[in-house]
Design an enzyme around this catalytic site. Structure first.
Site, PDB file in Angstrom:
ATOM      1  N   SER A  90      54.658  66.004 -16.325  1.00 39.71           N
ATOM      2  CA  SER A  90      54.916  66.476 -17.691  1.00 39.71           C
ATOM      3  C   SER A  90      56.364  66.207 -18.098  1.00 39.71           C
ATOM      4  O   SER A  90      56.640  65.787 -19.228  1.00 39.71           O
ATOM      5  CB  SER A  90      54.626  67.972 -17.808  1.00 39.71           C
ATOM      6  N   VAL A  93      56.837  62.496 -18.852  1.00 37.86           N
ATOM      7  CA  VAL A  93      56.338  62.182 -20.207  1.00 37.86           C
ATOM      8  C   VAL A  93      57.322  62.694 -21.254  1.00 37.86           C
ATOM      9  O   VAL A  93      57.624  61.997 -22.235  1.00 37.86           O
ATOM     10  CB  VAL A  93      54.947  62.818 -20.426  1.00 37.86           C
ATOM     11  N   HIS A  94      57.828  63.902 -21.055  1.00 35.36           N
ATOM     12  CA  HIS A  94      58.784  64.522 -21.979  1.00 35.36           C
ATOM     13  C   HIS A  94      60.042  63.663 -22.132  1.00 35.36           C
ATOM     14  O   HIS A  94      60.493  63.382 -23.250  1.00 35.36           O
ATOM     15  CB  HIS A  94      59.137  65.915 -21.458  1.00 35.36           C
ATOM     16  N   VAL A  95      60.601  63.236 -21.002  1.00 36.80           N
ATOM     17  CA  VAL A  95      61.829  62.433 -21.026  1.00 36.80           C
ATOM     18  C   VAL A  95      61.561  61.059 -21.624  1.00 36.80           C
ATOM     19  O   VAL A  95      62.353  60.564 -22.444  1.00 36.80           O
ATOM     20  CB  VAL A  95      62.413  62.308 -19.603  1.00 36.80           C
ATOM     21  N   ALA A 115      61.218  61.283 -25.346  1.00 37.80           N
ATOM     22  CA  ALA A 115      62.507  61.551 -25.994  1.00 37.80           C
ATOM     23  C   ALA A 115      63.343  60.278 -26.097  1.00 37.80           C
ATOM     24  O   ALA A 115      64.050  60.067 -27.093  1.00 37.80           O
ATOM     25  CB  ALA A 115      63.264  62.615 -25.210  1.00 37.80           C
TER      26      ALA A 115
END
Length: 206
Positions: free
Chosen positions: A163, A166-168, A171
């Site tokens: 997760s 995916v978040h990084v 961004a």
């Protein structure tokens, strides 16, 4: 020149980066015990015994800090009918056709899924981690229960790591997003393109 909109306050950003720091430290110390080939990570924390002592405290700090973020953001991350419609057109975003996507508020369906994946995995991590935290709590549970807790702890850790990746990636991929967590602001053009409903709300409020 595009005007700026406030997306996150100072306390939210400080909380976010503290969570990120604890995630890295708890992750590296946890990996040290995940497989013998990764035991060398214990050198970062003063050896095996100290890594064993510090890991649960760093994990607990991460969860408590995330709880502060969760209380602030969970309402904005509740899935809606509009999110289901956005999900149907998610392929357009991957192809770079953002103009064809249904308008979204502060967070889109992808961001909301990542938020809930992190929230659930952290909840499982802290519950299972406390269960086999020696010497205080582990003696309270039978060995079979502890084995299941260890397995769930490992699976949840993998979900959390994926997760965060995916978040990084998201961004970095969406140009202008990192600025929100480094400076707290985004440009109006960024908001209008990526979160038009939130842009309307912010400009109307201003």
């Amino acid at each position: 020149m595009s005007r700026l909109l406030q997306r996150y306050g100072d306390s939210e950003r400080m909380n976010h980066w503290f969570i990120a720091l604890m995630f890295v430290l708890a992750g590296l110390s946890g990996l040290a015990f995940f497989h013998p080939s990764l035991f060398f990570f214990t050198h970062l924390f003063g050896g095996g015994p100290w890594t064993r002592i510090l890991h649960p405290f760093m994990g607990l700090l991460m969860v408590v800090s995330f709880l502060g973020l969760f209380v602030r953001l969970w309402r904005e991350n509740v899935m809606t009918a509009a999110d289901k419609e956005w999900s149907k057109h998610m392929g357009e975003m991957l192809r770079g056709n953002k103009a064809n996507l249904p308008p979204v508020g502060k967070y889109n369906a992808g961001q909301k899924r990542v938020f809930w994946a992190m929230s659930i995995s952290l909840a499982v991590l802290v519950i299972t981690g406390v269960m086999f935290w020696r010497p205080w709590f582990a003696p309270l549970f039978p060995i079979d229960v502890l084995r299941i807790a260890v397995l769930l702890h490992s699976v949840s850790a993998i979900v959390l790591v994926l997760s965060v990746i995916v978040h990084v990636y998201a961004a970095i991929w969406v140009k202008g997003t990192v600025r929100a967590m480094t400076r707290g602001t985004v440009t109006e053009n960024w908001a209008r393109l990526n979160h038009p409903l939130w842009h309307e709300e912010m400009t109307r409020r201003r």
